[in-house]
Structures are given as C-alpha cells and as structure tokens.
Scaffold this motif. Sequence first.
Motif, PDB file in Angstrom:
ATOM      1  N   ALA A 122      10.475  -0.397   3.873  1.00  0.00           N
ATOM      2  CA  ALA A 122      11.401   0.727   4.073  1.00  0.00           C
ATOM      3  C   ALA A 122      10.706   1.876   4.783  1.00  0.00           C
ATOM      4  CB  ALA A 122      11.958   1.197   2.727  1.00  0.00           C
ATOM      5  N   ARG A 123       9.472   2.163   4.386  1.00  0.00           N
ATOM      6  CA  ARG A 123       8.696   3.224   5.033  1.00  0.00           C
ATOM      7  C   ARG A 123       8.488   2.926   6.515  1.00  0.00           C
ATOM      8  NH1 ARG A 123       3.130   3.839   2.218  1.00  0.00           N
ATOM      9  NH2 ARG A 123       2.440   2.302   3.734  1.00  0.00           N
ATOM     10  N   GLN A 142       8.636  -4.853  -5.384  1.00  0.00           N
ATOM     11  CA  GLN A 142       9.330  -3.618  -5.021  1.00  0.00           C
ATOM     12  C   GLN A 142       8.458  -2.747  -4.131  1.00  0.00           C
ATOM     13  OE1 GLN A 142      10.177  -2.290  -9.025  1.00  0.00           O
ATOM     14  NE2 GLN A 142      12.355  -2.796  -8.824  1.00  0.00           N
ATOM     15  N   GLN A 143       7.170  -2.685  -4.440  1.00  0.00           N
ATOM     16  CA  GLN A 143       6.261  -1.898  -3.602  1.00  0.00           C
ATOM     17  C   GLN A 143       6.242  -2.424  -2.167  1.00  0.00           C
ATOM     18  OE1 GLN A 143       2.317  -1.405  -5.175  1.00  0.00           O
ATOM     19  NE2 GLN A 143       3.033  -0.606  -7.141  1.00  0.00           N
ATOM     20  N   VAL A 160       3.845   3.973  -7.406  1.00  0.00           N
ATOM     21  CA  VAL A 160       2.894   3.015  -7.986  1.00  0.00           C
ATOM     22  C   VAL A 160       3.431   2.404  -9.281  1.00  0.00           C
ATOM     23  CG1 VAL A 160       0.907   4.149  -6.929  1.00  0.00           C
ATOM     24  CG2 VAL A 160       1.604   4.799  -9.236  1.00  0.00           C
ATOM     25  N   ASN A 161       4.530   2.952  -9.808  1.00  0.00           N
ATOM     26  CA  ASN A 161       5.139   2.381 -11.008  1.00  0.00           C
ATOM     27  C   ASN A 161       6.062   1.201 -10.692  1.00  0.00           C
ATOM     28  OD1 ASN A 161       3.890   4.287 -12.639  1.00  0.00           O
ATOM     29  ND2 ASN A 161       5.599   5.720 -12.528  1.00  0.00           N
ATOM     30  N   LEU A 162       6.350   0.975  -9.418  1.00  0.00           N
ATOM     31  CA  LEU A 162       7.199  -0.146  -9.032  1.00  0.00           C
ATOM     32  C   LEU A 162       6.439  -1.456  -9.167  1.00  0.00           C
ATOM     33  CD1 LEU A 162       8.843   1.286  -5.768  1.00  0.00           C
ATOM     34  CD2 LEU A 162       9.777   1.327  -8.088  1.00  0.00           C
ATOM     35  N   ASN A 204       0.823  -1.214   0.000  1.00  0.00           N
ATOM     36  CA  ASN A 204       0.000   0.000   0.000  1.00  0.00           C
ATOM     37  C   ASN A 204       0.858   1.265   0.000  1.00  0.00           C
ATOM     38  OD1 ASN A 204       0.947  -0.439   2.606  1.00  0.00           O
ATOM     39  ND2 ASN A 204      -0.882   0.362   3.600  1.00  0.00           N
ATOM     40  N   PRO A 205       1.678   1.442  -1.049  1.00  0.00           N
ATOM     41  CA  PRO A 205       2.446   2.682  -1.110  1.00  0.00           C
ATOM     42  C   PRO A 205       1.528   3.887  -1.281  1.00  0.00           C
ATOM     43  CG  PRO A 205       2.595   1.526  -3.197  1.00  0.00           C
ATOM     44  CD  PRO A 205       1.882   0.603  -2.244  1.00  0.00           C
TER      45      PRO A 205
END
Length: 255
Positions: free
Chosen positions: A163-164, A156-157, A150-152, A99-100
């Motif tokens: 990471a967040r 990766q997302q 959202v392009n990852l 959920n980026p």
Amino acid sequence: MKTECGIKLDVQDLSLRFADKTVLQNINLRIPEHKITAFIGPSGCGKSSLLRSFNRMNELLEDTSTSGRVLLDGHDIYDKNVEPAELRRRVGIVFQKPNPFPHSVYENVAFGLRLQGIKQPRQLDELVESALRKSALWDEVRDRLHESAVNLSGGQQQRLVIARAIAIEPEVLLLDEPASALDPISTLKIEELMYDLKQHYTLVIVTHNMQQAARVSDYTAFLNMGQLIEFDETNKMFTDPSQRATEDYITGRFG
C-alpha cells in the motif's frame, strides 16, 4: 515471443558487475504492460539484481557498473538526465521481508504522499484509504489506522508495504520474493492481490517458488549464472519449454 499488449520495460544488452564479478551478462528482455512477469532461477543467478536494475537500486551498492539500456516507455532510465528519485517513484519496489516504518498504519501509507507535497488532511485521508483498499487491507485496519504498524501480522505488514508503494501511483511494481517469509494463508492473499494490482500496474516478481510463478504470472523469465536462458508466456514455459536447461530446472533436475 509475441506479446499482445504494449511493452513497459525494454531491456537491451544489459550487463552488471559488482567489483570484479559479472552478475548479469547481455540480458535482452521485453516486459509487457499490465501483466505479471516472474523471474525464476537458482539462488545467485541474478534474479534480484536484474529486478533492481529497473529502478537503479544497484547503484546504492559500492563498486557497481552497468552497461546496456533499460527503456521505460521508450526512454532510457540510465540516461544522465534521469533523476533516480523520480525513477523510483515511477518504479516502486517491495522486498522479501516486510519493512514497515515504526509509525502508525496511516503514517506508513501517507509518508510518500507527504514527500510528494500532499498536505491537505482530506486528500491524504482519501489517498491512504484508496491505497489500503487496493492492497486488500482496508477492511482489516480501518479501525487501527493510528496503531503502530509493527503490531500487524507479517502478512498484513507486507500488504501495508505494498500500500505504501502504490500510494504514490507508480507505473511498475517490483516484488522481490514478497511472500517467501509468509505463512500459506498470507501468501495466498498476496497472490490474489497481485491479480488485482496488474489492472493498474505492471508487476515484476522474483520468486524461488515454481508453483507460485506458474499460478500468478503471465510471463516467465528463467535465469542462470547471470544469463537469460529463456523468456516466454508462463503456460508455454511450464508445459513446453524451448530450452533443455529450463525443463531441467522446472522439473527439479537441477538448481
């Protein structure tokens, strides 16, 4: 069961109800520091509800009641003086579906840091890079920091969301089926990442994948119908469980 390291979370007689339904019943569990503890069990057995008890996420749902205690470093997180927002900084959570935020890669990681009052660009740059390195994503996104997250890819997302979560330096990281929506290669990367992360954090993972629990975790808890059936070192649990119900579940005879 003996553990060789310190206890990070000590769950004492924890019960949870949603409206008139008992979801967890008298759970007693001690989660070791800097280890990976996996929760396994059939769907609806209370795994995710127990996980979310560790940062009081269940309180965001209507008509819930919790009894018992959860001690984080010896202090009850359900004490009335505990601020949930500060608890959730110390105990981060990553969900099943990535959920980026609909912002850049950089801003996804910097978001929590800004909330913590960190404004200096150089300091933000260093902390964002550190979090992306810890989540094994830096080499893949270092030239894409200002592109939309959202392009990852899905994998990766998910690593970006990790990471967040770790950018603000939590002590515990809760992972609720973090790889179940990912392809096998992305799943392997998440599992490898967990090995690295436990050097810095205490990890608790919910998984429906028995092989994954056996591969990545140091300790495993088996739950069924809201009760803790067995908790032990993962190797012991998967080779010589003490409860017949655990053996039946692990070998696929029920669940």
